[in-house]
Design a protein around this motif. Structure first.
Motif, PDB file in Angstrom:
ATOM      1  N   SER A  74     -34.353  -6.658  40.479  1.00 48.62           N
ATOM      2  CA  SER A  74     -33.891  -7.837  41.220  1.00 48.62           C
ATOM      3  C   SER A  74     -32.781  -8.610  40.512  1.00 48.62           C
ATOM      4  O   SER A  74     -32.148  -9.465  41.137  1.00 48.62           O
ATOM      5  CB  SER A  74     -35.074  -8.783  41.473  1.00 48.62           C
ATOM      6  N   GLN A  75     -32.559  -8.338  39.230  1.00 49.64           N
ATOM      7  CA  GLN A  75     -31.610  -9.124  38.441  1.00 49.64           C
ATOM      8  C   GLN A  75     -30.811  -8.208  37.515  1.00 49.64           C
ATOM      9  O   GLN A  75     -31.269  -7.102  37.184  1.00 49.64           O
ATOM     10  CB  GLN A  75     -32.351 -10.143  37.563  1.00 49.64           C
ATOM     11  N   PRO A  76     -29.646  -8.658  37.028  1.00 47.77           N
ATOM     12  CA  PRO A  76     -28.942  -7.904  35.989  1.00 47.77           C
ATOM     13  C   PRO A  76     -29.809  -7.793  34.734  1.00 47.77           C
ATOM     14  O   PRO A  76     -30.479  -8.754  34.341  1.00 47.77           O
ATOM     15  CB  PRO A  76     -27.698  -8.747  35.721  1.00 47.77           C
ATOM     16  N   GLN A  77     -29.779  -6.638  34.117  1.00 43.92           N
ATOM     17  CA  GLN A  77     -30.556  -6.426  32.900  1.00 43.92           C
ATOM     18  C   GLN A  77     -29.730  -6.628  31.628  1.00 43.92           C
ATOM     19  O   GLN A  77     -30.286  -6.630  30.523  1.00 43.92           O
ATOM     20  CB  GLN A  77     -31.159  -5.014  32.905  1.00 43.92           C
ATOM     21  N   ASP A  78     -28.440  -6.816  31.779  1.00 42.31           N
ATOM     22  CA  ASP A  78     -27.548  -7.067  30.643  1.00 42.31           C
ATOM     23  C   ASP A  78     -27.470  -8.573  30.418  1.00 42.31           C
ATOM     24  O   ASP A  78     -26.967  -9.310  31.273  1.00 42.31           O
ATOM     25  CB  ASP A  78     -26.163  -6.503  30.938  1.00 42.31           C
ATOM     26  N   PRO A  79     -27.950  -9.076  29.274  1.00 42.68           N
ATOM     27  CA  PRO A  79     -27.943 -10.526  29.058  1.00 42.68           C
ATOM     28  C   PRO A  79     -26.552 -11.131  29.036  1.00 42.68           C
ATOM     29  O   PRO A  79     -26.383 -12.310  29.373  1.00 42.68           O
ATOM     30  CB  PRO A  79     -28.655 -10.695  27.718  1.00 42.68           C
ATOM     31  N   ASN A  80     -25.553 -10.354  28.661  1.00 42.53           N
ATOM     32  CA  ASN A  80     -24.181 -10.880  28.648  1.00 42.53           C
ATOM     33  C   ASN A  80     -23.672 -11.106  30.071  1.00 42.53           C
ATOM     34  O   ASN A  80     -22.938 -12.069  30.319  1.00 42.53           O
ATOM     35  CB  ASN A  80     -23.264  -9.914  27.896  1.00 42.53           C
ATOM     36  N   VAL A  81     -24.081 -10.250  30.987  1.00 42.55           N
ATOM     37  CA  VAL A  81     -23.724 -10.443  32.395  1.00 42.55           C
ATOM     38  C   VAL A  81     -24.394 -11.703  32.929  1.00 42.55           C
ATOM     39  O   VAL A  81     -23.774 -12.510  33.638  1.00 42.55           O
ATOM     40  CB  VAL A  81     -24.125  -9.207  33.222  1.00 42.55           C
ATOM     41  N   VAL A  82     -25.666 -11.878  32.586  1.00 45.25           N
ATOM     42  CA  VAL A  82     -26.392 -13.076  33.027  1.00 45.25           C
ATOM     43  C   VAL A  82     -25.730 -14.335  32.478  1.00 45.25           C
ATOM     44  O   VAL A  82     -25.500 -15.310  33.212  1.00 45.25           O
ATOM     45  CB  VAL A  82     -27.865 -13.013  32.587  1.00 45.25           C
ATOM     46  N   ASP A 131     -33.815 -12.604  20.115  1.00 43.80           N
ATOM     47  CA  ASP A 131     -32.693 -12.438  19.189  1.00 43.80           C
ATOM     48  C   ASP A 131     -31.643 -11.503  19.785  1.00 43.80           C
ATOM     49  O   ASP A 131     -31.969 -10.442  20.309  1.00 43.80           O
ATOM     50  CB  ASP A 131     -33.178 -11.872  17.858  1.00 43.80           C
ATOM     51  N   GLY A 132     -30.396 -11.927  19.677  1.00 40.78           N
ATOM     52  CA  GLY A 132     -29.296 -11.127  20.193  1.00 40.78           C
ATOM     53  C   GLY A 132     -28.827 -11.522  21.571  1.00 40.78           C
ATOM     54  O   GLY A 132     -27.732 -11.128  21.985  1.00 40.78           O
ATOM     55  N   PHE A 133     -29.633 -12.287  22.300  1.00 39.06           N
ATOM     56  CA  PHE A 133     -29.193 -12.758  23.613  1.00 39.06           C
ATOM     57  C   PHE A 133     -28.192 -13.907  23.423  1.00 39.06           C
ATOM     58  O   PHE A 133     -28.383 -14.774  22.563  1.00 39.06           O
ATOM     59  CB  PHE A 133     -30.381 -13.249  24.442  1.00 39.06           C
ATOM     60  N   PRO A 134     -27.137 -13.954  24.232  1.00 41.63           N
ATOM     61  CA  PRO A 134     -26.145 -15.024  24.082  1.00 41.63           C
ATOM     62  C   PRO A 134     -26.735 -16.381  24.426  1.00 41.63           C
ATOM     63  O   PRO A 134     -27.489 -16.518  25.387  1.00 41.63           O
ATOM     64  CB  PRO A 134     -25.050 -14.622  25.081  1.00 41.63           C
ATOM     65  N   LEU A 135     -26.355 -17.375  23.623  1.00 40.23           N
ATOM     66  CA  LEU A 135     -26.857 -18.728  23.847  1.00 40.23           C
ATOM     67  C   LEU A 135     -25.764 -19.793  23.768  1.00 40.23           C
ATOM     68  O   LEU A 135     -26.031 -20.961  24.056  1.00 40.23           O
ATOM     69  CB  LEU A 135     -27.939 -19.067  22.816  1.00 40.23           C
ATOM     70  N   ASP A 136     -24.566 -19.405  23.392  1.00 39.39           N
ATOM     71  CA  ASP A 136     -23.513 -20.403  23.242  1.00 39.39           C
ATOM     72  C   ASP A 136     -23.267 -21.183  24.521  1.00 39.39           C
ATOM     73  O   ASP A 136     -22.868 -22.350  24.482  1.00 39.39           O
ATOM     74  CB  ASP A 136     -22.211 -19.734  22.793  1.00 39.39           C
ATOM     75  N   TRP A 137     -23.529 -20.556  25.676  1.00 43.09           N
ATOM     76  CA  TRP A 137     -23.311 -21.236  26.950  1.00 43.09           C
ATOM     77  C   TRP A 137     -24.090 -22.535  27.048  1.00 43.09           C
ATOM     78  O   TRP A 137     -23.657 -23.489  27.689  1.00 43.09           O
ATOM     79  CB  TRP A 137     -23.701 -20.310  28.116  1.00 43.09           C
ATOM     80  N   ALA A 138     -25.273 -22.593  26.396  1.00 46.32           N
ATOM     81  CA  ALA A 138     -26.142 -23.761  26.530  1.00 46.32           C
ATOM     82  C   ALA A 138     -25.543 -25.011  25.896  1.00 46.32           C
ATOM     83  O   ALA A 138     -25.952 -26.126  26.232  1.00 46.32           O
ATOM     84  CB  ALA A 138     -27.511 -23.466  25.937  1.00 46.32           C
ATOM     85  N   SER A 139     -24.588 -24.847  25.009  1.00 44.72           N
ATOM     86  CA  SER A 139     -23.977 -26.028  24.382  1.00 44.72           C
ATOM     87  C   SER A 139     -23.172 -26.850  25.384  1.00 44.72           C
ATOM     88  O   SER A 139     -22.874 -28.025  25.134  1.00 44.72           O
ATOM     89  CB  SER A 139     -23.082 -25.605  23.215  1.00 44.72           C
ATOM     90  N   GLU A 140     -22.830 -26.254  26.525  1.00 46.13           N
ATOM     91  CA  GLU A 140     -22.073 -26.960  27.564  1.00 46.13           C
ATOM     92  C   GLU A 140     -22.970 -27.508  28.664  1.00 46.13           C
ATOM     93  O   GLU A 140     -22.476 -28.085  29.634  1.00 46.13           O
ATOM     94  CB  GLU A 140     -21.037 -26.005  28.180  1.00 46.13           C
ATOM     95  N   GLY A 197     -20.693 -19.708  35.004  1.00 47.71           N
ATOM     96  CA  GLY A 197     -19.584 -19.678  35.952  1.00 47.71           C
ATOM     97  C   GLY A 197     -19.687 -20.722  37.041  1.00 47.71           C
ATOM     98  O   GLY A 197     -20.321 -21.776  36.868  1.00 47.71           O
ATOM     99  N   ALA A 198     -19.092 -20.406  38.174  1.00 48.28           N
ATOM    100  CA  ALA A 198     -19.013 -21.365  39.280  1.00 48.28           C
ATOM    101  C   ALA A 198     -20.406 -21.659  39.841  1.00 48.28           C
ATOM    102  O   ALA A 198     -21.247 -20.767  39.980  1.00 48.28           O
ATOM    103  CB  ALA A 198     -18.120 -20.815  40.383  1.00 48.28           C
ATOM    104  N   THR A 199     -20.640 -22.913  40.177  1.00 42.96           N
ATOM    105  CA  THR A 199     -21.916 -23.337  40.748  1.00 42.96           C
ATOM    106  C   THR A 199     -22.067 -22.764  42.161  1.00 42.96           C
ATOM    107  O   THR A 199     -21.130 -22.801  42.944  1.00 42.96           O
ATOM    108  CB  THR A 199     -21.991 -24.871  40.790  1.00 42.96           C
ATOM    109  N   PRO A 200     -23.238 -22.218  42.491  1.00 40.09           N
ATOM    110  CA  PRO A 200     -23.430 -21.624  43.821  1.00 40.09           C
ATOM    111  C   PRO A 200     -23.175 -22.611  44.956  1.00 40.09           C
ATOM    112  O   PRO A 200     -23.510 -23.800  44.859  1.00 40.09           O
ATOM    113  CB  PRO A 200     -24.908 -21.197  43.798  1.00 40.09           C
ATOM    114  N   ASN A 201     -22.570 -22.104  46.007  1.00 39.61           N
ATOM    115  CA  ASN A 201     -22.360 -22.862  47.253  1.00 39.61           C
ATOM    116  C   ASN A 201     -21.556 -24.137  47.059  1.00 39.61           C
ATOM    117  O   ASN A 201     -21.642 -25.059  47.879  1.00 39.61           O
ATOM    118  CB  ASN A 201     -23.711 -23.197  47.903  1.00 39.61           C
TER     119      ASN A 201
END
Length: 232
Positions: A54-62, A88-97, A68-72
């Motif tokens: 049901s979802q992407p399995q690549d954490p970088n894609v997620v 460990d190894g999953f991206p987390l830098d996005w959370a700083s924003e 990215g752009a907010t839905p709707n």
């Protein structure tokens, strides 16, 4: 505004997603890293195949998607995240924003509820160490699920003020039957909240845990206590 709500399982997190989803100005997402977490760890959960498909399995894609752009075209995007999914190894830098919120619940209640759905949970399964580590890294707002249930109007008003979001009383109620953004796993985990149209009342006295579950609670309590000191 992008909002990351960090919690462990069985922690009022779905009701909170429905609460924010009741706002007309807010898109919501349900545990976007779930499939990536299962694929990376090999841990088997109920509805394993359905989740993985049901979802992407690549954490970088997620990570790229949720940053990215907010839905709707909605002004705000509320994302329900499980702390234990961020291995460990999953991206987390996005959370700083993001505006980061940490939803806590007494470990006794979490363990009693989780064990009824999945046998023999571990400290890693229930997410308390990961939640404490995420708070240490990003900071943010801590809110206790017991306080929300005891006085939802007051606590949601405080929460919205803490993240510079105008309070909307629509957050107090939602239609029964679930939300269109529910993950495919909802039919296994969300039965009680599907029946709800608002927050349940104040919680009853703590249940009693025995044996391994009592030991697990003792392991989780220091992490819970460290976060509770910062709660609204």
């Amino acid at each position: 505004m992008k909002i990351a709500m960090w919690s462990g399982p069985r922690n009022l997190s779905t009701a909170m997603m429905y609460s924010f989803g009741a706002r007309t100005d807010c898109a919501v997402s349900d545990e976007p890293f779930y499939a990536a977490y299962l694929a990376a760890t090999g841990i088997v959960h109920p509805m394993q195949d359905e989740i993985l498909n049901s979802q992407p399995q690549d954490p970088n894609v997620v990570a790229a998607d949720i940053a990215g752009a907010t839905p709707n075209g909605k002004p705000h995007w509320y994302q329900k995240h499980m702390c234990q999914h961020m291995i460990d190894g999953f991206p987390l830098d996005w959370a700083s924003e993001f505006k980061n919120i940490f939803l806590i619940r007494h470990p006794t209640r979490v363990i009693a509820s989780y064990a009824a759905k999945r046998e023999k949970p571990t400290l890693t399964d229930i997410g308390f160490p990961q939640q404490a580590a995420l708070f240490e890294r990003f900071g943010g707002t801590v809110i206790n699920s017991a306080d929300i249930r005891a006085n939802p109007t007051d606590m949601l008003t405080k929460l919205c003020a803490a993240i510079d979001l105008p309070y909307d009383e629509a957050m107090l109620n939602w239609p029964s039957g679930g939300h269109t953004s529910d993950g495919v796993w909802a039919k296994h985990w969300y039965a009680s909240v599907w029946k709800s149209t608002g927050f349940a009342g104040a919680e009853p006295p703590l249940p009693t845990l025995q044996g391994d579950m009592a030991d697990l609670c003792a392991q989780a309590m220091p992490f819970y206590d460290s976060l509770k000191k910062h709660s609204l």
